[in-house]
Write a protein that holds these residues in place. Structure first.
Motif, PDB file in Angstrom:
ATOM      1  N   UNK A   1     -69.251 -10.699-103.836  1.00 39.09           N
ATOM      2  CA  UNK A   1     -69.797 -12.091-102.954  1.00 39.09           C
ATOM      3  C   UNK A   1     -68.012 -12.180-102.358  1.00 39.09           C
ATOM      4  N   UNK A   2     -68.115 -12.797-101.434  1.00 37.92           N
ATOM      5  CA  UNK A   2     -67.114 -13.663-100.963  1.00 37.92           C
ATOM      6  C   UNK A   2     -67.162 -14.747-100.427  1.00 37.92           C
ATOM      7  N   UNK A   3     -66.789 -15.952-101.170  1.00 34.35           N
ATOM      8  CA  UNK A   3     -66.441 -17.191-100.671  1.00 34.35           C
ATOM      9  C   UNK A   3     -65.574 -17.784-100.440  1.00 34.35           C
ATOM     10  N   UNK A   4     -65.194 -18.323 -99.712  1.00 34.16           N
ATOM     11  CA  UNK A   4     -64.124 -19.381 -99.491  1.00 34.16           C
ATOM     12  C   UNK A   4     -64.049 -20.834 -99.891  1.00 34.16           C
ATOM     13  N   UNK A   5     -62.769 -20.717-100.380  1.00 30.93           N
ATOM     14  CA  UNK A   5     -62.800 -21.844-100.691  1.00 30.93           C
ATOM     15  C   UNK A   5     -61.346 -22.489-101.752  1.00 30.93           C
ATOM     16  N   UNK A   6     -60.619 -23.785-101.872  1.00 32.79           N
ATOM     17  CA  UNK A   6     -59.920 -24.054-102.725  1.00 32.79           C
ATOM     18  C   UNK A   6     -58.598 -23.184-101.136  1.00 32.79           C
ATOM     19  N   UNK A   7     -58.945 -23.680-100.092  1.00 27.85           N
ATOM     20  CA  UNK A   7     -58.531 -23.576 -99.063  1.00 27.85           C
ATOM     21  C   UNK A   7     -58.000 -25.061 -98.008  1.00 27.85           C
ATOM     22  N   UNK A   8     -58.440 -26.652 -99.000  1.00 21.70           N
ATOM     23  CA  UNK A   8     -58.513 -27.669 -97.857  1.00 21.70           C
ATOM     24  C   UNK A   8     -58.106 -28.010 -99.068  1.00 21.70           C
ATOM     25  N   UNK A   9     -57.399 -29.868 -98.863  1.00 19.67           N
ATOM     26  CA  UNK A   9     -57.711 -31.176 -99.385  1.00 19.67           C
ATOM     27  C   UNK A   9     -59.234 -31.462 -99.170  1.00 19.67           C
ATOM     28  N   UNK A  10     -59.887 -31.621 -97.975  1.00 19.47           N
ATOM     29  CA  UNK A  10     -60.418 -32.321 -97.670  1.00 19.47           C
ATOM     30  C   UNK A  10     -61.567 -31.164 -98.481  1.00 19.47           C
ATOM     31  N   UNK A  11     -61.545 -30.419 -98.439  1.00 21.24           N
ATOM     32  CA  UNK A  11     -62.929 -29.152 -98.912  1.00 21.24           C
ATOM     33  C   UNK A  11     -63.015 -29.685-100.642  1.00 21.24           C
ATOM     34  N   UNK A  12     -61.809 -29.453-101.662  1.00 25.22           N
ATOM     35  CA  UNK A  12     -61.623 -30.366-102.514  1.00 25.22           C
ATOM     36  C   UNK A  12     -62.277 -31.900-102.839  1.00 25.22           C
ATOM     37  N   UNK A  13     -61.875 -32.299-101.918  1.00 24.46           N
ATOM     38  CA  UNK A  13     -61.867 -33.083-102.598  1.00 24.46           C
ATOM     39  C   UNK A  13     -63.763 -34.261-102.045  1.00 24.46           C
ATOM     40  N   UNK A  14     -64.358 -33.197-101.513  1.00 26.40           N
ATOM     41  CA  UNK A  14     -65.397 -33.042-100.607  1.00 26.40           C
ATOM     42  C   UNK A  14     -66.073 -32.494-102.099  1.00 26.40           C
ATOM     43  N   UNK A  15     -66.072 -31.793-102.332  1.00 23.44           N
ATOM     44  CA  UNK A  15     -66.550 -30.344-103.955  1.00 23.44           C
ATOM     45  C   UNK A  15     -66.690 -31.584-105.365  1.00 23.44           C
ATOM     46  N   UNK A  16     -65.284 -32.317-105.099  1.00 19.81           N
ATOM     47  CA  UNK A  16     -64.869 -33.684-105.932  1.00 19.81           C
ATOM     48  C   UNK A  16     -66.090 -35.198-106.152  1.00 19.81           C
ATOM     49  N   UNK A  17     -65.923 -34.711-105.057  1.00 14.94           N
ATOM     50  CA  UNK A  17     -67.295 -36.103-104.875  1.00 14.94           C
ATOM     51  C   UNK A  17     -68.808 -35.875-105.364  1.00 14.94           C
TER      52      UNK A  17
ATOM     53  N   UNK B   1     -60.785 -16.204-101.035  1.00 13.94           N
ATOM     54  CA  UNK B   1     -59.898 -16.650-100.075  1.00 13.94           C
ATOM     55  C   UNK B   1     -59.937 -18.081-100.399  1.00 13.94           C
ATOM     56  N   UNK B   2     -58.913 -19.047-100.752  1.00  9.38           N
ATOM     57  CA  UNK B   2     -57.522 -18.572-100.896  1.00  9.38           C
ATOM     58  C   UNK B   2     -57.016 -18.858-101.937  1.00  9.38           C
ATOM     59  N   UNK B   3     -57.883 -19.668-102.281  1.00 11.72           N
ATOM     60  CA  UNK B   3     -56.901 -20.041-103.314  1.00 11.72           C
ATOM     61  C   UNK B   3     -55.921 -21.240-104.048  1.00 11.72           C
ATOM     62  N   UNK B   4     -55.547 -21.733-103.332  1.00 13.50           N
ATOM     63  CA  UNK B   4     -54.380 -21.977-102.735  1.00 13.50           C
ATOM     64  C   UNK B   4     -54.420 -24.211-103.107  1.00 13.50           C
ATOM     65  N   UNK B   5     -55.694 -24.391-102.736  1.00 12.20           N
ATOM     66  CA  UNK B   5     -55.333 -25.558-103.718  1.00 12.20           C
ATOM     67  C   UNK B   5     -56.527 -26.008-104.968  1.00 12.20           C
TER      68      UNK B   5
ATOM     69  N   UNK C   1     -58.096 -13.444-102.561  1.00  7.61           N
ATOM     70  CA  UNK C   1     -57.682 -12.842-101.645  1.00  7.61           C
ATOM     71  C   UNK C   1     -56.651 -13.774-101.185  1.00  7.61           C
ATOM     72  N   UNK C   2     -54.978 -12.944-100.544  1.00  7.80           N
ATOM     73  CA  UNK C   2     -54.188 -13.826 -99.931  1.00  7.80           C
ATOM     74  C   UNK C   2     -54.268 -13.736 -98.102  1.00  7.80           C
ATOM     75  N   UNK C   3     -54.160 -14.612 -97.647  1.00  7.00           N
ATOM     76  CA  UNK C   3     -54.192 -14.593 -96.301  1.00  7.00           C
ATOM     77  C   UNK C   3     -52.853 -15.505 -95.750  1.00  7.00           C
ATOM     78  N   UNK C   4     -51.384 -15.127 -95.947  1.00  6.17           N
ATOM     79  CA  UNK C   4     -50.367 -15.827 -96.053  1.00  6.17           C
ATOM     80  C   UNK C   4     -49.853 -16.451 -94.787  1.00  6.17           C
TER      81      UNK C   4
END
Length: 499
Positions: free
Chosen positions: A242-258, A281-285, A303-306
């Motif tokens: 399973x590939x699932x993009x996550x932790x790649x933007x502050x807006x995403x993090x705020x939305x999931x937390x909300x 991908x991408x585990x940044x935030x 999955x690191x995509x610098x």
């Protein structure tokens, strides 16, 4: 009866072998394979060989593994120095959603973009790919029929792929007041998952095992709890990655937390989606040490995509620290160019800037992520290495280029100064898919012309998604302003490429 497989031997000044634990470098080395599997790596093979190919001053490497491989005509390049995405129509506007989204490309054009992208991947030494495309340009998500055709393209080119139609139950959009809204359609998400399951059952293992199935939900913020719970259950049932993009933007993090009351990784842990089959991908935030420990405990891979994030001033902090905790890394391109050497180079430089030195991240760490780390993420001990019994997935990089400078260490030279198109030959599953830089069966000028035509169509589609449907030509700003209004009437291509 099928004929016995030909035994082929490759020679070069340098060969990256594998000693059972780590990569090792052979000078004046040899790789011998029969059919799809490697027989020998080292020097002085004494057995029968029907054909020897000597690449001279070159590096024979395990083929690269790209687990966020661009399968598209890259749209992120349009955002470069181009202002706010709200104004340029990459994301949906509220009025576009109300009118009803539509496809930007015809079914044939959708399939072509994969042919174009897969050719680029092979050209850059990538032998295994899990592709990614943008959903902003789609009526909703990808389809079974589309991916049945994509499978044929992958099989024809000989690229090892992990495929499945992307599915989602939601899409973010810009409201008229400038705030971000979220539209969900649970039925479409579940129908997409059903299509992905059917695709897996029909195509996993086809083309002699080159095509494998995968579950590819879009992004964590576009998936409902029900869709992800069913994805986790299906992954267990099918033993599917399973590939699932996550932790790649502050807006995403705020939305999931909300919406979910916790961090993205904590939510995935609750959903049983942090497992050795999970590619993220991408585990940044992330939310500190607890989140990182969740990755370690579950065995999920990042999955690191610098390159694609550095363009917007974002970066993983940091590769070396994450790796020291025991987190497995794979690499991805996620954007144009499809060049993992470039991602290794920028990934190394970015890591050292953020780490304040050179002690935590090495050149080999990035190379391992593109080979052994990608193989581990897929649960494969027969990929990402050149060793007896492994798959004959092999990329050969020319070391004669003036741009590489005087040679000291072939890997360091390639990571410091090399390009993906230094790859001159590629073998996948023992089949030569590229020789002398030419991908078999592809006419480069015709491919590029078709890509240019489709890219201009893609640019025009931005006007439909932008609020107020402005003239599409006003949405994109060149780095250097045009001296006159010639650009308003001339085709963007201007000069036919590669003529």
């Amino acid at each position: 009866m099928s004929r016995p497989a030909t035994i082929i031997g490759l020679k070069a000044a340098c060969v990256v072998g594998f000693d059972g634990t780590q990569h090792v470098l052979w000078r004046d080395g040899e790789v011998v394979f029969e059919g799809s599997h490697i027989l020998f790596v080292g020097r002085g093979y004494a057995g029968p060989v029907e054909q020897w190919i000597d690449y001279g001053n070159a590096l024979i490497s395990p083929g690269f593994i790209d687990l966020d491989a661009l399968g598209d005509l890259d749209s992120t390049v349009l955002t470069l120095d181009n202002g706010d995405e709200r104004d340029m129509g990459r994301m949906w506007s509220e009025e576009y959603l109300a009118r009803g989204p539509r496809e930007s490309f015809s079914p044939e054009e959708e399939v072509f973009k994969y042919r174009y992208a897969f050719t680029q991947l092979i050209r850059n030494g990538i032998t295994t790919a899990m592709p990614i495309t943008s959903m902003y340009y789609r009526e909703w998500a990808e389809t079974y029929d589309e991916f049945a055709a994509v499978t044929q393209v992958a099989g024809e080119l000989g690229l090892r792929t992990y495929l499945g139609p992307c599915y989602m139950s939601g899409m973010s959009y810009w409201r008229a007041d400038g705030t971000l809204g979220h539209h969900f359609d649970e039925a479409k998400g579940l129908a997409g998952l059903a299509a992905a399951e059917l695709f897996f059952q029909d195509f996993d293992g086809t083309y002699g095992g080159l095509v494998r199935g995968a579950l590819l939900p879009d992004r964590i913020q576009t998936c409902t709890p029900a869709l992800l719970q069913k994805t986790a259950a299906l992954s267990r049932e099918l033993a599917a990655p399973v590939r699932l993009h996550c932790c790649q933007g502050l807006g995403e993090v705020a939305m999931v937390e909300q919406l979910r009351g916790c961090s993205p990784l904590a939510w995935l842990e609750k959903l049983n989606l942090l497992t050795p089959r999970s590619l993220l991908p991408h585990g940044i935030y992330t939310s500190g040490a607890d989140d990182l420990q969740r990755l370690v405990n579950g065995g999920a891979s990042l999955v690191h995509c610098p390159v694609v994030f550095a363009r917007d001033g974002e970066a993983l902090n940091s590769f070396g620290r994450y790796r020291a905790l025991g987190i497995n890394f794979a690499l991805g391109t996620d954007t144009w160019p499809a060049d993992l050497l470039e991602n290794m180079r920028q990934g190394l430089n970015i890591a050292r800037l953020l780490e304040g030195g050179n002690s935590l991240t090495s050149t080999l760490d990035l190379y391992n992520a593109a080979t052994l780390g990608g193989a581990k993420a897929l649960g494969r001990d027969d990929l990402g290495r050149l060793a007896p019994g492994a798959k004959a997935d092999i990329s050969i990089f020319n070391l004669r280029g003036l741009h590489l400078g005087p040679l000291f260490d072939p890997l360091k030279n390639l990571v410091l100064a090399g390009r993906g198109d230094d790859c001159i030959a590629s073998y996948i599953d023992g089949r030569c898919v590229m020789q002398d830089g030419q991908v078999q069966g592809i006419h480069y000028p015709a491919l590029q012309r078709q890509a240019q035509r489709q890219f201009e169509k893609l640019m025009r589609s931005h006007a439909e998604r932008a609020a107020g449907q402005p003239d599409w030509k006003t949405l994109f700003k060149p780095a250097i302003a045009f001296a006159d209004d010639y650009s308003a009437t001339a085709p963007l291509s201007g000069i036919d490429p590669l003529l």
